[in-house]
Motif scaffolding. Sequence first.
Motif, short mmCIF file in Angstrom:
data_model
loop_
_atom_site.label_atom_id
_atom_site.label_comp_id
_atom_site.label_asym_id
_atom_site.label_seq_id
_atom_site.Cartn_x
_atom_site.Cartn_y
_atom_site.Cartn_z
N LYS A 146 0.90 -1.25 -0.03
CA LYS A 146 0.05 -0.06 0.02
C LYS A 146 0.87 1.17 -0.02
O LYS A 146 1.63 1.32 0.80
N ILE A 147 0.59 2.17 -0.71
CA ILE A 147 1.26 3.46 -1.08
C ILE A 147 0.34 4.69 -0.92
O ILE A 147 -0.71 4.58 -1.50
N ASP A 148 0.88 5.50 0.04
CA ASP A 148 -0.14 6.70 0.21
C ASP A 148 0.24 7.82 -0.69
O ASP A 148 1.40 8.35 -0.88
N THR A 149 -0.64 7.92 -1.85
CA THR A 149 -0.55 8.76 -2.84
C THR A 149 -0.81 10.30 -2.92
O THR A 149 -0.68 11.03 -3.51
N LYS A 150 -1.71 10.50 -1.58
CA LYS A 150 -2.05 11.79 -1.38
C LYS A 150 -1.26 12.62 -0.37
O LYS A 150 -1.47 13.75 -0.10
N GLN A 151 -0.49 11.72 0.31
CA GLN A 151 0.35 12.58 1.29
C GLN A 151 1.37 13.57 0.82
O GLN A 151 2.18 13.09 -0.14
N ILE A 152 1.57 14.69 1.42
CA ILE A 152 2.56 15.46 0.78
C ILE A 152 3.74 15.30 1.65
O ILE A 152 3.74 15.59 2.89
N GLN A 153 4.87 15.05 1.19
CA GLN A 153 6.14 14.68 1.74
C GLN A 153 7.05 15.93 1.62
O GLN A 153 7.04 16.61 0.57
N THR A 154 7.79 16.30 2.56
CA THR A 154 8.41 17.46 2.63
C THR A 154 10.18 17.01 2.77
O THR A 154 10.39 16.23 3.69
N THR A 155 11.15 17.49 1.88
CA THR A 155 12.43 17.37 1.83
C THR A 155 13.16 18.44 2.15
O THR A 155 13.03 19.47 1.21
N SER A 156 13.67 18.60 3.47
CA SER A 156 14.39 20.01 3.81
C SER A 156 16.11 19.76 3.58
O SER A 156 16.51 19.05 3.75
N ILE A 157 16.49 20.78 2.78
CA ILE A 157 17.76 21.27 2.57
C ILE A 157 18.42 22.31 3.05
O ILE A 157 17.69 23.25 2.98
N GLY A 158 19.63 22.23 3.63
CA GLY A 158 20.05 23.25 4.21
C GLY A 158 19.57 23.54 5.78
O GLY A 158 18.63 23.02 5.98
N SER A 159 20.31 24.31 6.37
CA SER A 159 19.73 24.74 7.94
C SER A 159 20.29 26.12 8.25
O SER A 159 21.37 26.55 7.82
N PRO A 160 19.58 26.71 8.91
CA PRO A 160 19.98 28.03 9.39
C PRO A 160 21.32 28.02 10.32
O PRO A 160 22.25 29.06 10.71
N LYS A 161 21.70 26.84 10.74
CA LYS A 161 22.84 26.74 11.77
C LYS A 161 24.00 26.83 10.79
O LYS A 161 24.17 26.22 9.83
#
Length: 372
Positions: A146-161
């Motif tokens: 089963k694959i959740d096709t409606k979920q919005i996934q977030t990939t974060s790149i970089g950081s304020p640190k």
Amino acid sequence: MSTKIDEQGSIILTTDGKGPWDSPDSADIGAVGDSSGRGGRSKQDPVNPWDPTPDPAARVRGRGPSLEEMLRGKGPGFGGLPKRPNGKSWFPLIIGAFVALWLVWTSIHRIGPEQEGVVMQLGKYARTVQPGIQFTLPAPFENITKIDTKQIQTTSIGSPKPSSENLVLSKDQSIIDMAYDVRWSIKNPSLYLFQLDNPDGTVKEVAESAMRAAVANYDLTQAIGPGRGAIELEVRRRMQQVLDEYRAGVLIQSISIRQSDPPAEVTDAFREVNAAQQRRESYLNDARAYASRVNELALGETAEFDKIYVQYKQAPEVTKRRLYYETMEQVLGKVDKTIVETGGVNTYLPLPEFQKKAAQKTEPVVVTGNKQ
């Protein structure tokens, strides 16, 4: 084996030709067996000196039931269950119940409204099923993921640190520390599962590459200010194009830049430059506003002149006189004046002069001094 003592008192070991595992003779057999001859050892049975039950019959009696005996109901396992009224064992019914439960558990699947199911037949992709109750062959013939096709996934790149800077080079060879989020979803579950080895890592690498390619077309001022929106749109377009070529089955929803600043070492100097740029923009906005007002006023005067010109063509002398009177009214209306006419005409009464004199007479007189 036996021992003897000779005349000198020494111990002599003698053997009788038998070992501990040799077959016993008939006398030994009679000694082991009972009076009826049952349970005795034969000549071929070896003797084990470490066996706590030398009697073969006792060893058979102490042995547990075999698997065949358990399946037939002869052992102390399943054979200990009570019999059915017809005298048959419950064991086949129990096995049948387990098989039925296995068939139901591995053949009927509920796919949620936000999911899609990828069916694999003997390890090979077979089909994709939509939300609802779906049926497949029992495992291991068919498996479903089963694959959740409606979920919005977030990939974060970089950081304020400062320890995790994500440095990007701009068009004018300036270095920018950027942090941004990539929001994406799965549009093709089968491609997402089988096309790429690590689709999540691929999304991150493609995002970094697209961001560097997009920022390279903008200078520092645009990349950290008004050009952010254009950069986000360009990165999204580039990422979608590359992922479609990879057949990744991923849909890029949006790109959001969280931080776009110079490196920490030059932050203070950059803030001063940024403040000066903001003041420049403020002055430019004021100049544009003033130019707009002057332009609107000039357009209004032009429209009024066009109207007067239409009237002038119809009655030139009247229009000239009216313009003269209106102009003199505007010029002389704000100054003190005295008009002298020729004889036979009533003299102009200088009311403004009278008003000034009257105002001077009504002003109170303040007398200061000591009272006698």
